[in-house]
Every structure is written in structure tokens, then in C-alpha cells.
Design a protein around this motif. Structure first.
Motif, PDB file in Angstrom:
ATOM      1  N   THR A 121      50.610  49.200  83.337  1.00  0.00           N
ATOM      2  CA  THR A 121      49.534  49.412  82.360  1.00  0.00           C
ATOM      3  C   THR A 121      49.696  50.702  81.571  1.00  0.00           C
ATOM      4  OG1 THR A 121      48.032  48.219  83.841  1.00  0.00           O
ATOM      5  CG2 THR A 121      47.032  49.563  82.101  1.00  0.00           C
ATOM      6  N   TYR A 122      50.140  51.750  82.242  1.00  0.00           N
ATOM      7  CA  TYR A 122      50.198  53.075  81.597  1.00  0.00           C
ATOM      8  C   TYR A 122      51.624  53.466  81.195  1.00  0.00           C
ATOM      9  CZ  TYR A 122      45.668  53.063  83.914  1.00  0.00           C
ATOM     10  OH  TYR A 122      44.412  52.717  84.347  1.00  0.00           O
ATOM     11  N   TRP A 123      52.466  52.459  80.959  1.00  0.00           N
ATOM     12  CA  TRP A 123      53.840  52.732  80.550  1.00  0.00           C
ATOM     13  C   TRP A 123      53.958  52.868  79.030  1.00  0.00           C
ATOM     14  CZ3 TRP A 123      57.599  54.831  82.895  1.00  0.00           C
ATOM     15  CH2 TRP A 123      58.905  54.736  82.433  1.00  0.00           C
ATOM     16  N   TYR A 124      53.140  52.105  78.297  1.00  0.00           N
ATOM     17  CA  TYR A 124      53.111  52.121  76.825  1.00  0.00           C
ATOM     18  C   TYR A 124      54.506  51.862  76.268  1.00  0.00           C
ATOM     19  CZ  TYR A 124      48.491  54.066  77.658  1.00  0.00           C
ATOM     20  OH  TYR A 124      47.201  54.261  78.091  1.00  0.00           O
ATOM     21  N   ARG A 125      55.028  52.791  75.457  1.00  0.00           N
ATOM     22  CA  ARG A 125      56.360  52.623  74.859  1.00  0.00           C
ATOM     23  C   ARG A 125      57.340  53.572  75.545  1.00  0.00           C
ATOM     24  NH1 ARG A 125      55.159  52.343  68.313  1.00  0.00           N
ATOM     25  NH2 ARG A 125      53.638  50.621  68.399  1.00  0.00           N
ATOM     26  N   LYS A 126      58.162  53.016  76.410  1.00  0.00           N
ATOM     27  CA  LYS A 126      59.150  53.800  77.150  1.00  0.00           C
ATOM     28  C   LYS A 126      58.514  54.966  77.907  1.00  0.00           C
ATOM     29  CE  LYS A 126      62.958  52.635  74.047  1.00  0.00           C
ATOM     30  NZ  LYS A 126      64.068  53.141  73.179  1.00  0.00           N
ATOM     31  N   GLY A 127      57.297  54.726  78.395  1.00  0.00           N
ATOM     32  CA  GLY A 127      56.630  55.724  79.220  1.00  0.00           C
ATOM     33  C   GLY A 127      55.724  56.673  78.475  1.00  0.00           C
ATOM     34  N   CYS A 128      55.619  56.537  77.149  1.00  0.00           N
ATOM     35  CA  CYS A 128      54.800  57.450  76.339  1.00  0.00           C
ATOM     36  C   CYS A 128      53.839  56.669  75.457  1.00  0.00           C
ATOM     37  CB  CYS A 128      55.692  58.324  75.453  1.00  0.00           C
ATOM     38  SG  CYS A 128      56.838  59.376  76.369  1.00  0.00           S
ATOM     39  N   ASN A 129      52.658  57.255  75.227  1.00  0.00           N
ATOM     40  CA  ASN A 129      51.659  56.644  74.358  1.00  0.00           C
ATOM     41  C   ASN A 129      51.667  57.361  73.012  1.00  0.00           C
ATOM     42  OD1 ASN A 129      49.476  55.473  73.128  1.00  0.00           O
ATOM     43  ND2 ASN A 129      47.963  56.137  74.642  1.00  0.00           N
ATOM     44  N   PRO A 130      52.219  56.736  71.956  1.00  0.00           N
ATOM     45  CA  PRO A 130      52.310  57.401  70.651  1.00  0.00           C
ATOM     46  C   PRO A 130      50.952  57.848  70.106  1.00  0.00           C
ATOM     47  CG  PRO A 130      53.662  55.412  70.689  1.00  0.00           C
ATOM     48  CD  PRO A 130      52.830  55.394  71.934  1.00  0.00           C
ATOM     49  N   ALA A 131      49.904  57.078  70.361  1.00  0.00           N
ATOM     50  CA  ALA A 131      48.576  57.432  69.843  1.00  0.00           C
ATOM     51  C   ALA A 131      48.104  58.766  70.414  1.00  0.00           C
ATOM     52  CB  ALA A 131      47.571  56.329  70.173  1.00  0.00           C
ATOM     53  N   ALA A 132      48.343  58.974  71.699  1.00  0.00           N
ATOM     54  CA  ALA A 132      47.922  60.224  72.337  1.00  0.00           C
ATOM     55  C   ALA A 132      48.691  61.410  71.765  1.00  0.00           C
ATOM     56  CB  ALA A 132      48.136  60.140  73.847  1.00  0.00           C
TER      57      ALA A 132
END
Length: 421
Positions: free
Chosen positions: A366-377
Motif C-alpha cells: 500500500t505504501y510503496w507508491y512509485r518505486k517506494g516514493c510518493n511524488p505528491a508528498a
């Protein structure tokens, strides 16, 4: 020490423990020094900045601790749901840097004060380096004992004794010192600039508060005792620094009060203040730097990491330029206020205090997003940082703390809502 959640049955810190922990953290010569920075505002404007700044900063700090006490997770792990599992590593690196910096600053201030009090005796007791190393070793031992029975006893006794010493320092500051001729006119300080300086202090503890609240028996008790313990004592320290600087014009008000106490035959309590106030306010830096590094990698044992953090802080203290202290406070504000604007928005507004705790540790979940990072954050954090710096550059009356946190939080909310559609 483990980055996995602390089970409910193993959470052993009560409300009193949190009050004593954060009261002890706030009893610091570094906080007295920071209060002196507000002298250009005058006493009453400075007092209002101290109270309002602590009201804002303390609330945000204690809210950061709620994530830890709700789910038993440490601070850098609590960043993962917003920034991603790998994304939290950047925050951890920055946190390690600021914690080592804080540990060094406190050791420098303690070392200078110890040397000043030891000057009449001479020899090694008059050496800054001796006191830096001595207090640094004591800090490391305190960090090793964190949460254990011996730590609770030592923390209780030390904080109680330190509060008595602070009462003596207050008497000296408000009734036992002679006013000095006014120094050359200093540049006036805008109220919101002073507010930023105050907010930065409790915010500097925000990236580590959950490292302790994760062991809380009760979220409510941990929140309020963290809030009151730090608010009351840190505000007290700031007022001491403000008063002494206004009265004398010195740049190190805490040291002057201690030297005055020494001249009044109170050298022993003054020296106790130097050693134990530094230890009780410095050990969280060493302990939490270890927590942050473990968030990045668990290949090295926690004990080894703690030794490294403690030794590095001592070495940095021997070379750190103290004239950068005020800039260091602004750096902390610029980096961590918008970061936690994102984290608090994510946890309290978007998720309603609910997390999939197991998923926090799973790559590809769930908290992996894109390659482990959340671009929005990261986008929201960058904008918040830019807003803080712009406010400082333009010297606008609104300051940087509140606008940067609001900008980061609102942008993150908007981007997250759009992505969810």
C-alpha cells in the motif's frame, strides 16, 4: 531496539514518564541561549512570541507523537505512509544530520559552561574539550538506558533537582544581577521572525517524538504530558534567556547566570545544571539518530549505531562553529515544518488516524507508491520549503512557519484527493 511496532503488552511508559522526559529535554542551556535571540523584540513582545510559538510548536510536536502511540511505531516509520517506504529514508538522513547537530550544539554549550565554572580550579577542569567528552559519554550511557527502570529513576531524580536549580537561576536572573550599559543598537526583530525562532525549537523534536510515544500505555496521557512537560519548562528557559540578554546584552545568557551563581557560592548546583541538563536534553538526539538510521537499514546492530552516533556528536562538538546556531534553527524550521505539514495532513485528515501497519514494512504494498516514493508528498514538501525560504528572503511580516506548513498540507491534500479519483 526494533523498527517493528511495540506490542501493547510491552508499552511501559506512563503519563508521568512523558512529563519528566520532555521537561528534562526542555531544561537546556541551548534553550536559554535561544531565548536571548529574542531580545531585539523587547520583553513583552518576546514573551508573547515565546508563549504563542510554544503553543503552536508544542501542539504540532505532540500530534506527531500521537502516530507513534496509536500504532507503536517510531517517528521515521510514521513518515512512510505519506512519503513511501523508501521516501522516508531522505527524511531519516536529514533527521540524523539535525540530531547530530543538536547533540553537538548542546555539548558545546555544556562544555563552555563547565570550563567557565572549572576555571578557578584550573587544569583539565578549565578545558572545554574535557567537559564535552565527559558530558558526551554521560549522554551516551543515558541513551543506552532509555525506557529501563534505572533510566526512569535517574530521570525523575535529575529533573526534580534541575527544577530546583532553575528556580535559583530565575532568582539570579530577575533579582540578583546588575543591569549593564546598553550595547550598540541591534537590528529590530519582527514579531513573526521571533515566532519562527520559537516554533523551530519544539518542531526540532517532532521528527523523534514518536520514538518515545510508541511505548506509551495511553495516547491521551502521552499527548498531554508531552505537551505540558515541554511547554512549561521550555517557555521558562526562553524567558530566562530573554531577561538576561535584555538586562546585560550578553550573547550567552545561560553561561552568565551560571557564572553569577558560582560567584554567589552556588557553584555545585551550577555545575549540576551544566552536566545533567545537557544529558537529559541531549540523550534523545543520540537515541533517535539510531532509530532514524535503523529506518534506512537494519544490517548494523542498534547498539553499534548508538555508539557511532554518540562518538560522532562528540567529535562534531569539538569543531562546530557556534555562530551558526541561529541559522541552524531556521534550517530546522525550513526542512521539518513543511515535511510534517504533509505527514499530519496525511494521518489526521486523509486517513482519519487509520493505518495498515503491516503494510508499512512491505515493499510493493500500500505504501510503496512509485518505486517506494510518493511524488505528491515530495512535491508538497518542496513547495512548503520554498514558501518558508521565500518568506525569510522577502522578510514578510507573516513569517515562514505557518505559511509553509499550510502550503505543504493543502497541496498534499489536493494532490492526494486528485489521485484518488
Amino acid at each position: 531496539m526494533d523498527i517493528r511496532p511495540v506490542p501493547l503488552a510491552e508499552r511501559n511508559l506512563a503519563g508521568r514518564d512523558f512529563f519528566l522526559l520532555w521537561a528534562g529535554v526542555a531544561i537546556s542551556l541551548a534553550e536559554i541561549w535561544a531565548g536571548g535571540f529574542l531580545a531585539p523584540m523587547g520583553f513583552w513582545a518576546g514573551l508573547w512570541a515565546i508563549l504563542l510559538g510554544h503553543l503552536i510548536g508544542n501542539t504540532l510536536m505532540a500530534l506527531g507523537g500521537v502516530i507513534g502511540s496509536d500504532h507503536g511505531i517510531m517517528s521515521m516509520v510514521s513518515i512512510r505512509p505519506a512519503f513511501g517506504i523508501r521516501g522516508s529514508n531522505l527524511a531519516a538522513v536529514l533527521n540524523i544530520i539535525q540530531l547530530i547537530g543538536w547533540a553537538a550544539i548542546m555539548l558545546i554549550i555544556g562544555g563552555r559552561a563547565g570550563a567557565a565554572l572549572g576555571k578557578p580550579v584550573g587544569g583539565i577542569l578549565a578545558s572545554d574539550s574535557f567537559w564535552v567528552v565527559l558530558i558526551g559519554v554521560g549522554t551516551l550511557l543515558w541513551a543506552f538506558w532509555t525506557g529501563k527502570t534505572v533510566w526512569k529513576i535517574l530521570q525523575t531524580v535529575s529533573v526534580a533537582a534541575l527544577l530546583l536549580v532553575i528556580a535559583m537561576m530565575t532568582w539570579v536572573a530577575f533579582g540578583g544581577m546588575e543591569p549593564q550599559p546598553a550595547a550598540a543598537n541591534a537590528q529590530p526583530m519582527a514579531f513573526m521572525t521571533g515566532l519562527d525562532l520559537v516554533i523551530a525549537m519544539p518542531i526540532s523534536w517532532m521528527p523523534l517524538v514518536a520514538d518515545y510515544s510508541r511505548s506509551a500505555r495511553s495516547t491521551r496521557s502521552a499527548f498531554w504530558n508531552t505537551w505540558w512537560g515541554y511547554f512549561l519548562v521550555s517557555s521558562w528557559m526562553y524567558v530566562l534567556g530573554l531577561q538576561v540578554t535584555l538586562l546585560t546584552g550578553v550573547t550567552d545568557p545561560g553561561l552568565l547566570v551560571l557564572e553569577t551563581m558560582g560567584g554567589l557560592g552556588l557553584a555545585v548546583p551550577a555545575l549540576f545544571m551544566v552536566v545533567f541538563s545537557t544529558i537529559t536534553s541531549d540523550f534523545p538526539d543520540v537515541y533517535s539518530a539510531t532509530c532514524s538510521l535503523l529506518n534506512i537499514s537494519q544490517k548494523v546492530s542498534a547498539r553499534t549505531v548508538m555508539w557511532i552516533a554518540g562518538i560522532v556528536s562528540i567529535l562534531v562538538a569539538l569543531v562546530f562553529p557556534m555562530e551558526q546556531y541561529e541559522n541552524f534553527l531556521f534550517f530546522i524550521g525550513a526542512m521539518f515544518i513543511p515535511l510534517f505539514g504533509v505527514v499530519l495532513t496525511d494521518y489526521f485528515i486523509l486517513r482519519g488516524r487509520k493505518l495498515e501497519v503491516d503494510a508499512i514494512y512491505v515493499e510493493g504494498g500500500t505504501y510503496w507508491y512509485r518505486k517506494g516514493c510518493n511524488p505528491a508528498a515530495f512535491a508538497a514538501w518542496a513547495v512548503g520549503f520554498a514558501v518558508y525560504e521565500a518568506m525569510a528572503l522577502l522578510k514578510l511580516a507573516v513569517g515562514g512557519s505557518i505559511p509553509s506548513m499550510l502550503a505543504a498540507g493543502m497541496l498534499y491534500w489536493a494532490l492526494s484527493r486528485k489521485a484518488a479519483r
